[in-house]
Design a protein around this motif. Structure first.
Motif, PDB file in Angstrom:
ATOM      1  N   ASP A 252      38.318 -56.934   6.038  1.00  0.00           N
ATOM      2  CA  ASP A 252      37.804 -58.320   6.441  1.00  0.00           C
ATOM      3  C   ASP A 252      38.342 -58.572   7.852  1.00  0.00           C
ATOM      4  O   ASP A 252      39.283 -58.288   8.354  1.00  0.00           O
ATOM      5  CB  ASP A 252      38.643 -59.376   5.507  1.00  0.00           C
ATOM      6  CG  ASP A 252      37.807 -59.532   4.201  1.00  0.00           C
ATOM      7  OD1 ASP A 252      36.804 -59.000   3.915  1.00  0.00           O
ATOM      8  OD2 ASP A 252      38.636 -60.020   3.173  1.00  0.00           O
ATOM      9  N   ASP A 280      27.865 -54.707  11.065  1.00  0.00           N
ATOM     10  CA  ASP A 280      27.383 -54.212   9.799  1.00  0.00           C
ATOM     11  C   ASP A 280      27.291 -52.806   9.512  1.00  0.00           C
ATOM     12  O   ASP A 280      27.954 -52.224   8.677  1.00  0.00           O
ATOM     13  CB  ASP A 280      25.957 -55.111   9.327  1.00  0.00           C
ATOM     14  CG  ASP A 280      26.292 -56.415   9.151  1.00  0.00           C
ATOM     15  OD1 ASP A 280      27.480 -56.819   8.857  1.00  0.00           O
ATOM     16  OD2 ASP A 280      25.252 -57.403   8.965  1.00  0.00           O
ATOM     17  N   THR A 285      33.453 -55.817   7.628  1.00  0.00           N
ATOM     18  CA  THR A 285      33.207 -56.828   7.058  1.00  0.00           C
ATOM     19  C   THR A 285      33.448 -58.072   7.686  1.00  0.00           C
ATOM     20  O   THR A 285      34.881 -58.404   7.911  1.00  0.00           O
ATOM     21  CB  THR A 285      33.877 -56.872   5.735  1.00  0.00           C
ATOM     22  OG1 THR A 285      33.984 -55.541   4.908  1.00  0.00           O
ATOM     23  CG2 THR A 285      33.707 -57.915   4.586  1.00  0.00           C
TER      24      THR A 285
END
Lengths: 331, 214
Positions: A252, A280, A285
């Protein structure tokens, strides 16, 4: 030089008058040039003080308020504030739980804050912890320079440490979080045009119409190289690749696409689309994003990209309510 | 012997500050021009703003001891200059003040000790070393020359004159160097061939000292 000013010498003082007028929930000390949160000091809450040269608005004064900074010291344009300003801010915001100084890594800022912390400890006994941000990957050889410059990650440090302090965490914990954010973040910027410091009256550097400066600093400092102007997708690549080469961002990530002050939001969103596409493809992410002018360089055209590797704790603190002129959500 | 035993009086040291103020004002544009080549084009502007504030402060406060004089100078610079020069020059004068204490005169050895304390303070504050292309290059040579001259039996006036020469040699030594500290360091090798503006203002400081003690 065409600017909305009365006189080059009064730019900072006059702008503080405007900040006070526009945001009555803040308190402005015009003598010391400090913007305070209206309800500071808060008992047993760690106080957050930042500051730096002016010209990077909304950083830092625009990030004063609930869930972020308690005070911001404004220096002359692109010149560090002085220790007496910082010491005054430190004394005022201390609610008994100590104060965290958030400093961008520039020689002057670091030295002035260091003197302020010494003075505050000697004269008022306030415990001060310090975090120095240094996320600019454009500065490659840190051993032989003043080190990497503090840029975009400073916004993230102020937001996340601000949320932690608001939740009542103690000084050591808030400081450790702030340092973790700095260590987990990287930035890279590009300039399409120079900026003009009001007191200087002329552009800080010359940049021909068909060239751009990759890796520029937020004061118009030179970057890695000057190259021919390219399309947005190519520029995005030149910003994202050095960041991903410097730190592993799988997992993340919070992304900021920041405007340098002179590029319209239309272009910033266009650039964000390009950056997101690259991330991406690289397996990053994107958990949260922020697009806009947050740490600027007067009227410089261009942008910077900042990535922060964020675990659940950092994401929760990022999402916590914030109510400042520059960032506002959850309230 | 009598002349050589004389030290620097409060009055002479006040003249040091006044001469430095004058030199900085005269060289303001030059210092800023040097800084625009490898820094952020404000060294002359910032130093001049600071020394103007010092002059205004001394006009109303009239310190009665050497310690008080330099504490006033140092604090005024710290609170008016900003950037890197404020803490560095501020620390320099504050340390001289602390080292001198509540006296009205310093002999050569006492002034040498105070200058060494000031150099140590600037080294600790800025963390630069000789050869990093900073004010330290001029300051280190000047302080070494001053102390060496006093130890070798020179008068305080001769020692100050030798310190001036050494500061100028230190200043000139910065031209071929690559900057490793401050904003100039981001230029890397592109900083070669330029004088360091801080070393130039430090040389002015010792020109002023030599004048004041002559």
């Amino acid at each position: 030089m065409k600017k909305l000013i009365n006189s080059p010498d009064d730019v900072v003082a006059d702008a503080l008058v405007g900040i006070a007028a526009a945001h009555p929930q803040l308190r402005v000390d015009h003598e010391h040039r400090i913007v305070y949160r209206g309800d500071t000091p808060r008992q047993n809450k760690v106080g957050l003080v930042s500051g730096g040269g002016s010209g990077h608005e909304p950083l830092h004064g625009g990030f004063v308020g609930a869930g972020m900074l308690d005070a911001a010291c404004a220096g002359e344009v692109f010149t560090s504030p002085t220790p007496d300003q910082m010491q005054e801010a430190t004394k005022v915001v201390d609610g008994g739980a100590g104060v965290l100084h958030i400093i961008k890594n520039y020689t002057g800022d670091v030295m002035n804050f260091e003197m302020a912390a010494e003075m505050a400890a000697e004269e008022s006994g306030v415990t001060v912890e310090t975090v120095v941000t240094n996320d600019d990957v454009a500065v490659q050889d840190s051993l032989y320079t003043a080190g990497r410059r503090g840029v975009g990650i400073t916004v993230f440090v102020e937001k996340i440490a601000g949320a932690a302090a608001e939740q009542g965490m103690d000084l050591a914990t808030v400081a450790a979080l702030a340092r973790r954010v700095n260590e987990s973040g990287r930035s890279m910027g590009v300039a399409l045009t120079s900026c003009t410091v009001p007191a200087a009256g002329k552009p800080t550097f010359e940049l021909p119409e068909d060239e751009m400066e990759i890796g520029v600093g937020i004061h118009g400092e030179p970057g890695r190289h000057r190259v021919p102007l390219a399309s947005a997708s190519e520029i995005a690549q030149q910003l994202v690749e050095p960041i991903l080469a410097d730190l592993d961002f799988t997992g993340d990530t919070i992304v900021m696409l920041n405007g340098m002050g002179g590029s319209p939001l239309l272009e910033l969103y266009l650039m964000y689309g390009e950056v997101k596409n690259l991330l991406d493809r690289a397996g990053v992410t994107v958990a949260r994003s922020l697009v806009g002018n947050y740490i600027t360089s007067l009227e410089m055209a261009g942008c910077s990209v900042t990535l922060l590797r964020a675990d659940d704790e950092l994401l929760t603190l990022w999402d916590a309510p914030v109510n400042t002129p520059g960032l506002r959500w959850g309230v | 012997m009598v002349a050589e035993a004389q030290g620097a009086t409060l009055g002479q040291l006040r003249v040091w500050i006044d001469s430095f103020h004058t030199l900085v004002a005269e060289q303001k544009a030059y210092l800023t021009e040097l800084d625009s080549a490898i820094g952020d084009a404000d060294h002359g502007i910032n130093m001049s703003r600071g020394m103007n504030a010092v002059a205004a402060k001394l006009d109303v406060s009239s310190p009665s001891t050497i310690g008080e004089l330099f504490k006033t100078v140092g604090m005024t610079l710290v609170s008016t200059v900003g950037g890197a020069s404020g803490p560095l020059y501020g620390t320099f004068f504050l340390r001289i003040g602390t080292s001198a204490g509540d006296v009205e005169e310093l002999d050569g050895s006492g002034l040498g000790t105070a200058l060494q304390a000031a150099l140590d303070g600037v080294l600790a504050r800025g963390k630069a070393q000789v050869g990093d292309k900073t004010m330290i290059d001029a300051l280190t040579s000047a302080v070494e020359a001053f102390r060496g001259a006093v130890q070798g039996g020179s008068s305080i006036a001769d020692a100050a004159s030798q310190a001036q020469d050494a500061a100028e040699r230190g200043r000139d030594s910065t031209t071929p160097l690559t900057a490793r500290k401050g904003r100039a360091s981001y230029l890397g090798e592109r900083s070669i061939g330029h004088l360091d503006p801080g070393a130039v203002s430090t040389a002015l400081l010792f020109t002023a000292l030599a004048k004041a003690l002559a």
